[in-house]
Scaffold this motif. Structure first.
Motif, short mmCIF file in Angstrom:
data_model
loop_
_atom_site.label_atom_id
_atom_site.label_comp_id
_atom_site.label_asym_id
_atom_site.label_seq_id
_atom_site.Cartn_x
_atom_site.Cartn_y
_atom_site.Cartn_z
N ILE A 85 49.20 93.54 10.94
CA ILE A 85 50.12 93.15 12.01
C ILE A 85 49.37 92.53 13.17
N THR A 86 48.22 93.13 13.52
CA THR A 86 47.40 92.60 14.62
C THR A 86 46.92 91.20 14.29
N GLU A 87 46.46 91.00 13.05
CA GLU A 87 45.99 89.67 12.64
C GLU A 87 47.12 88.66 12.70
N PHE A 88 48.34 89.08 12.30
CA PHE A 88 49.48 88.17 12.34
C PHE A 88 49.75 87.70 13.77
N PHE A 89 49.79 88.62 14.72
CA PHE A 89 50.09 88.24 16.09
C PHE A 89 48.96 87.44 16.73
N GLU A 90 47.72 87.70 16.31
CA GLU A 90 46.60 86.89 16.81
C GLU A 90 46.72 85.45 16.32
N ARG A 91 47.11 85.29 15.05
CA ARG A 91 47.29 83.93 14.52
C ARG A 91 48.50 83.26 15.17
N THR A 92 49.50 84.06 15.48
CA THR A 92 50.70 83.51 16.12
C THR A 92 50.36 82.91 17.48
N LEU A 93 49.52 83.61 18.22
CA LEU A 93 49.15 83.14 19.57
C LEU A 93 48.25 81.91 19.52
N SER A 94 47.41 81.82 18.46
CA SER A 94 46.45 80.71 18.40
C SER A 94 46.88 79.60 17.45
N LEU A 97 52.65 78.50 14.67
CA LEU A 97 53.88 79.14 14.21
C LEU A 97 55.05 78.84 15.14
N SER A 98 54.81 78.88 16.44
CA SER A 98 55.90 78.64 17.40
C SER A 98 56.46 77.23 17.25
N GLU A 99 55.61 76.27 16.90
CA GLU A 99 56.07 74.89 16.72
C GLU A 99 56.95 74.78 15.48
N ILE A 100 56.56 75.47 14.41
CA ILE A 100 57.36 75.45 13.18
C ILE A 100 58.71 76.11 13.43
N ILE A 101 58.71 77.21 14.18
CA ILE A 101 59.96 77.90 14.49
C ILE A 101 60.88 77.00 15.31
N LYS A 102 60.32 76.21 16.20
CA LYS A 102 61.13 75.28 17.00
C LYS A 102 61.76 74.22 16.11
N GLN A 103 61.01 73.73 15.12
CA GLN A 103 61.57 72.75 14.18
C GLN A 103 62.72 73.38 13.39
N ALA A 104 62.51 74.64 12.96
CA ALA A 104 63.56 75.34 12.22
C ALA A 104 64.79 75.56 13.10
N ALA A 105 64.57 75.92 14.35
CA ALA A 105 65.67 76.16 15.28
C ALA A 105 66.50 74.90 15.49
N GLU A 230 64.03 86.98 14.76
CA GLU A 230 64.56 87.17 16.12
C GLU A 230 64.15 86.02 17.04
N ILE A 231 62.92 85.55 16.92
CA ILE A 231 62.49 84.40 17.74
C ILE A 231 63.27 83.15 17.35
N LEU A 232 63.49 82.97 16.05
CA LEU A 232 64.24 81.81 15.58
C LEU A 232 65.69 81.85 16.10
N ALA A 233 66.31 83.03 16.07
CA ALA A 233 67.68 83.17 16.57
C ALA A 233 67.75 82.86 18.07
N ARG A 234 66.78 83.32 18.81
CA ARG A 234 66.77 83.09 20.26
C ARG A 234 66.51 81.62 20.59
N GLU A 235 65.61 81.01 19.84
CA GLU A 235 65.35 79.57 20.03
C GLU A 235 66.60 78.75 19.72
#
Length: 240
Positions: A85-94, A97-105, A230-235
């Motif tokens: 889980i820690t590795e996942f959130f570290e990769r998320t920050l660096s 992933l957020s850009e892909i989620i925005k495309q999906a949103a 949850e992030i995708l739904a909020r976006e």
């Protein structure tokens, strides 16, 4: 250890032995034949006949097989999952992933209907995703039956969100093929972008955590999936 055919051939005394052995396998593996006879209230001759019924020449060979069975079925140590889980959130920050989620949103925001699909634990999260999106005002449904009748007016301008850890579940693959043919745009959330489901989707959101299995069951953490949903739904809500 015991086949269905062997169990079906057991008489009443055999079943007494069978029940005791399955409940005390680690103990029986180190017993002498007389000790087992005393514990189960049967004769040593009954035990020897029992051994022959399951393909062993004698009690010694039976104990060897039982020891191997016990060793192979000892409970594994289950990881806490904290590192994954820690590795996942570290990769998320660096990572991106957020850009892909925005495309999906952006795709979801333009759709009239959102359809969630998945099997097993992914199916449970698909149902959760449909409820979460609906709570934020985006009409969503969870469908677990690929033959469930959906009218074309619902599939027109729809987005399908497919969940699968391995990305190889044949049931989900077939379901995606059918929805693709009906014109639904597919967003998949999988553990790897190199899976079959990822490749047949319009957009894939991979999360990359260490896959874990225990006694044949996939126990890979699903926390990244909940986070992405949850992030995708909020976006999506913010875009609308």
């Amino acid at each position: 250890m015991f086949t269905n055919e062997e169990i079906a051939s057991f008489n009443e005394l055999d079943m007494t032995l069978y029940n005791y052995i399955t409940q005390h396998a680690d103990k029986v593996a180190y017993m002498r034949i007389r000790e087992l006879a005393d514990e189960t209230h049967v004769s040593t001759a009954t035990i020897l006949r029992f051994c022959r019924k399951i393909g062993c020449e004698g009690f010694s060979e039976f104990k060897v097989k039982l020891k191997l069975y016990v060793e192979n079925n000892e409970k594994s140590v289950i990881k806490t999952g904290e590192q994954s889980i820690t590795e996942f959130f570290e990769r998320t920050l660096s990572g991106n992933l957020s850009e892909i989620i925005k495309q999906a949103a952006a795709l979801v925001a333009k759709a009239d209907t959102v359809i969630f699909i998945g099997i097993g634990s992914s199916g449970i999260l698909a149902e959760y995703g449909a409820r979460y999106f609906s709570s934020l005002g985006k009409f969503s449904m969870y469908i677990k039956d690929p033959h469930f009748p959906i009218h074309s007016n619902i599939l027109h301008n729809s987005v399908t969100i497919a969940l699968s850890v391995s990305g190889e579940n044949p049931y989900t693959v077939n379901h995606i093929h059918q929805l693709n043919q009906e014109g639904s745009k597919v967003i998949s959330i999988t553990n790897s972008k190199h899976s079959t489901i990822a490749k047949i989707s319009h957009l894939n959101i991979p999360y990359y955590v260490t896959e874990e299995r225990f006694e044949g069951s996939n126990i890979t953490t699903q926390i990244p999936v909940v986070y992405i949903l949850e992030i995708l739904a909020r976006e999506t809500y913010n875009l609308r």
